[in-house]
Design a protein around this motif. Structure first.
Motif, short mmCIF file in Angstrom:
data_model
loop_
_atom_site.label_atom_id
_atom_site.label_comp_id
_atom_site.label_asym_id
_atom_site.label_seq_id
_atom_site.Cartn_x
_atom_site.Cartn_y
_atom_site.Cartn_z
N HIS A 169 0.83 -1.21 0.00
CA HIS A 169 0.00 0.00 0.00
C HIS A 169 0.87 1.26 0.00
CE1 HIS A 169 -3.21 2.80 0.88
NE2 HIS A 169 -2.68 3.12 2.05
N CYS A 170 1.87 1.29 0.84
CA CYS A 170 2.75 2.46 0.91
C CYS A 170 3.58 2.60 -0.36
CB CYS A 170 3.65 2.37 2.14
SG CYS A 170 2.75 2.56 3.70
N TYR A 171 3.93 1.48 -1.00
CA TYR A 171 4.65 1.55 -2.28
C TYR A 171 3.77 2.20 -3.34
CZ TYR A 171 6.53 0.06 -6.78
OH TYR A 171 6.99 0.04 -8.08
N ARG A 172 2.51 1.82 -3.39
CA ARG A 172 1.61 2.46 -4.37
C ARG A 172 1.53 3.97 -4.12
NH1 ARG A 172 -1.91 -1.64 -2.11
NH2 ARG A 172 -1.67 -3.59 -3.24
N MET A 173 1.48 4.35 -2.87
CA MET A 173 1.39 5.76 -2.52
C MET A 173 2.68 6.51 -2.87
SD MET A 173 -1.53 6.79 -1.05
CE MET A 173 -1.00 8.21 -0.08
N LEU A 174 3.83 5.89 -2.60
CA LEU A 174 5.11 6.60 -2.65
C LEU A 174 5.96 6.29 -3.87
CD1 LEU A 174 5.91 6.04 1.12
CD2 LEU A 174 5.39 8.26 0.07
N GLY A 175 5.72 5.14 -4.53
CA GLY A 175 6.51 4.77 -5.70
C GLY A 175 7.91 4.30 -5.39
N SER A 176 8.20 4.07 -4.12
CA SER A 176 9.55 3.67 -3.69
C SER A 176 9.45 2.55 -2.67
CB SER A 176 10.28 4.87 -3.08
OG SER A 176 11.40 4.46 -2.32
N VAL A 177 10.16 1.46 -2.92
CA VAL A 177 10.17 0.34 -1.98
C VAL A 177 10.80 0.77 -0.66
CG1 VAL A 177 10.93 -2.03 -1.59
CG2 VAL A 177 10.37 -1.28 -3.90
N ILE B 170 -3.16 4.58 9.86
CA ILE B 170 -1.86 5.11 10.25
C ILE B 170 -0.91 5.10 9.06
CG2 ILE B 170 0.13 4.84 11.78
CD1 ILE B 170 -1.72 3.42 13.77
N ALA B 171 -0.89 3.98 8.32
CA ALA B 171 0.03 3.85 7.18
C ALA B 171 -0.27 4.89 6.11
CB ALA B 171 -0.06 2.45 6.59
N THR B 172 -1.55 5.11 5.83
CA THR B 172 -1.92 6.11 4.82
C THR B 172 -1.48 7.49 5.25
OG1 THR B 172 -3.83 4.76 4.13
CG2 THR B 172 -3.83 7.10 3.50
N ASN B 173 -1.68 7.81 6.52
CA ASN B 173 -1.25 9.12 7.02
C ASN B 173 0.27 9.26 7.00
OD1 ASN B 173 -3.67 10.55 7.60
ND2 ASN B 173 -4.03 9.20 9.34
N ARG B 174 0.99 8.17 7.27
CA ARG B 174 2.46 8.22 7.20
C ARG B 174 2.90 8.48 5.76
NH1 ARG B 174 4.52 10.36 10.28
NH2 ARG B 174 2.43 11.07 10.66
N ALA B 175 2.23 7.83 4.79
CA ALA B 175 2.56 8.05 3.39
C ALA B 175 2.23 9.48 2.96
CB ALA B 175 1.82 7.04 2.51
N LEU B 176 1.07 9.98 3.40
CA LEU B 176 0.70 11.36 3.07
C LEU B 176 1.72 12.35 3.63
CD1 LEU B 176 -3.15 11.17 3.69
CD2 LEU B 176 -2.01 11.45 1.48
N THR B 177 2.16 12.09 4.86
CA THR B 177 3.18 12.96 5.45
C THR B 177 4.49 12.88 4.68
OG1 THR B 177 2.21 12.73 7.66
CG2 THR B 177 4.52 13.41 7.55
N GLY B 178 4.85 11.67 4.23
CA GLY B 178 6.07 11.51 3.45
C GLY B 178 6.02 12.27 2.15
N ILE B 179 4.88 12.24 1.49
CA ILE B 179 4.71 12.97 0.24
C ILE B 179 4.81 14.47 0.48
CG2 ILE B 179 3.07 13.55 -1.61
CD1 ILE B 179 1.98 10.65 -1.25
N ARG C 191 6.41 16.01 2.92
CA ARG C 191 7.76 16.40 3.33
C ARG C 191 8.72 16.47 2.16
NH1 ARG C 191 8.50 12.84 8.92
NH2 ARG C 191 7.31 14.26 10.28
N ARG C 192 8.58 15.55 1.22
CA ARG C 192 9.52 15.55 0.10
C ARG C 192 9.10 16.52 -1.00
NH1 ARG C 192 8.12 9.53 -2.35
NH2 ARG C 192 6.34 10.13 -3.64
N ALA D 208 -1.89 13.77 -3.50
CA ALA D 208 -1.70 12.76 -2.47
C ALA D 208 -3.04 12.27 -1.92
CB ALA D 208 -0.84 13.32 -1.34
N ARG D 209 -3.97 13.19 -1.69
CA ARG D 209 -5.28 12.81 -1.14
C ARG D 209 -6.08 11.98 -2.14
NH1 ARG D 209 -7.72 13.36 3.97
NH2 ARG D 209 -5.69 14.34 4.29
N GLN D 210 -6.05 12.35 -3.42
CA GLN D 210 -6.74 11.57 -4.44
C GLN D 210 -6.16 10.16 -4.53
OE1 GLN D 210 -6.21 13.87 -7.98
NE2 GLN D 210 -7.72 15.43 -7.39
N ARG D 211 -4.85 10.08 -4.43
CA ARG D 211 -4.17 8.79 -4.47
C ARG D 211 -4.66 7.90 -3.33
NH1 ARG D 211 2.12 9.82 -4.52
NH2 ARG D 211 1.31 11.61 -5.69
#
Length: 340
Positions: free
Chosen positions: A39-47, A81-90, A92-93, A154-157
């Motif tokens: 799930h986080c890979y789909r959100m972030l594109g990075s393993v 939690i995981a979705t929010n962590r990914a949203l925060t990662g997006i 921040r970068r 990020a939210r649409q994703r």
């Protein structure tokens, strides 16, 4: 449906974890770790970013376990939690630069140059899914789909993945994202509209037939023989060739031939089959004269259209260990190609 622990077992593990039993917590969340990473890979594109997000998710879940309201499954809470962590990662970068045009007719799926390939071995959890759920899960890590996702906000994703990949209802998705059902429906509609213009008409054939396996064998053999004409002949007329993280890419026989002649064909090669993003891939090894061995050069992911190759994405910085590939091949070593 995914097999989860019984309610009684979950309750017992949860009670023990709340009392400070880390082993019980590990047993509670361990079966969900791989799907959270996907799930986080789909959100972030990075393993690697996905693994960091999952680790952060589990750390936060452990520290905040007292706040979890037990409704029979810890899975939705972990996804929140995981979705929010990914949203925060997006956030921040920052929003990474995207190409102006990424339509299937004109640009390679990997023009989103920071994308990383995803090892199939990390998708073993899908074996517990029903047939339809498994197809959805595997299609959702295909490179074209993950590349297209990066063009959404990020939210649409997050909304599209929670609704259409993970199967949460609009009301459940609203709860996971702390928003309204109306906002979820609006974001989903906009996300679908964007993806309709980006995704190819058909997904990758996941199970290779005899004809596709023969193409893959001939492709690897042509590279190892240095036969550029044979390589080009296996490509569709509109084939694309890209090399993330480089921005350059080539389309059509003439441009791909010129690129191969200017560089890659000057080297000797060995190809070893791998699996990434549910698609046919090769670990490519280039001869190193100084060391007298073949060394990793890139992970080549192939997109097949029938019995021809419509795209080659060569990930130049792929970690071969992630794909169970060796760090070198001997000078006289012609690798077996199991499954081809």
């Amino acid at each position: 449906m995914r097999i989860e622990a019984s309610r009684a077992e979950t309750a017992g593990l949860l009670a023990a974890a709340r009392a400070g039993d880390q082993e019980a917590f590990a047993r509670l969340v361990g079966p969900l770790r791989e799907e959270l990473r996907a799930h986080c890979y789909r959100m972030l594109g990075s393993v690697h970013d996905a693994e960091d997000a999952v680790q952060d998710t589990l750390d936060r879940a452990w520290r905040n376990l007292g706040r979890f309201q037990d409704r029979g499954s810890i899975r939705p809470w972990l996804y929140k939690i995981a979705t929010n962590r990914a949203l925060t990662g997006i956030e921040r970068r920052g929003r990474r630069e995207l190409p102006i045009d990424l339509s299937p007719a004109s640009a390679p799926v990997a023009e989103v140059a920071w994308l990383e390939p995803y090892p199939d071995r990390l998708m073993s959890w899908t074996a517990e899914l029903g047939p339809e759920e498994r197809v959805v899960a595997l299609e959702s890590v295909e490179l074209a789909f993950v590349a297209a996702l990066q063009h959404l906000s990020a939210r649409q994703r997050a909304v599209l993945l929670l609704r259409e990949v993970l199967g949460y209802a609009a009301s459940e998705t609203a709860g996971l994202l702390d928003t309204t059902v109306a906002a979820v429906n609006s974001a989903l509609q906009r996300a679908r509209k964007v993806l309709d213009g980006l995704l190819p008409e058909a997904t990758q054939q996941r199970t290779l037939g005899q004809a596709q396996r023969e193409v893959a064998r001939r492709y690897a053999a042509a590279w190892e023989a240095g036969d550029m004409d044979a390589i080009v002949a296996m490509l569709t007329e509109d084939a694309k060739y890209s090399m993330p993280p480089l921005a350059a890419w080539y389309q059509g026989h003439d441009r791909i031939r010129a690129f191969l002649a200017a560089g890659p064909m000057a080297h000797r090669w060995r190809f070893l089959p791998a699996r990434a993003n549910g698609q046919l891939s090769f670990g490519t090894f280039r001869w190193d004269e100084g060391r007298g061995v073949y060394v990793p050069a890139g992970l080549d992911l192939l997109v097949l259209r029938g019995t021809r190759i419509s795209e080659v994405v060569s990930f130049l910085e792929a970690d071969f260990a992630d794909f169970d590939l060796p760090v070198e091949l001997g000078s006289d070593e012609f690798p077996d190609r199991p499954g081809l």
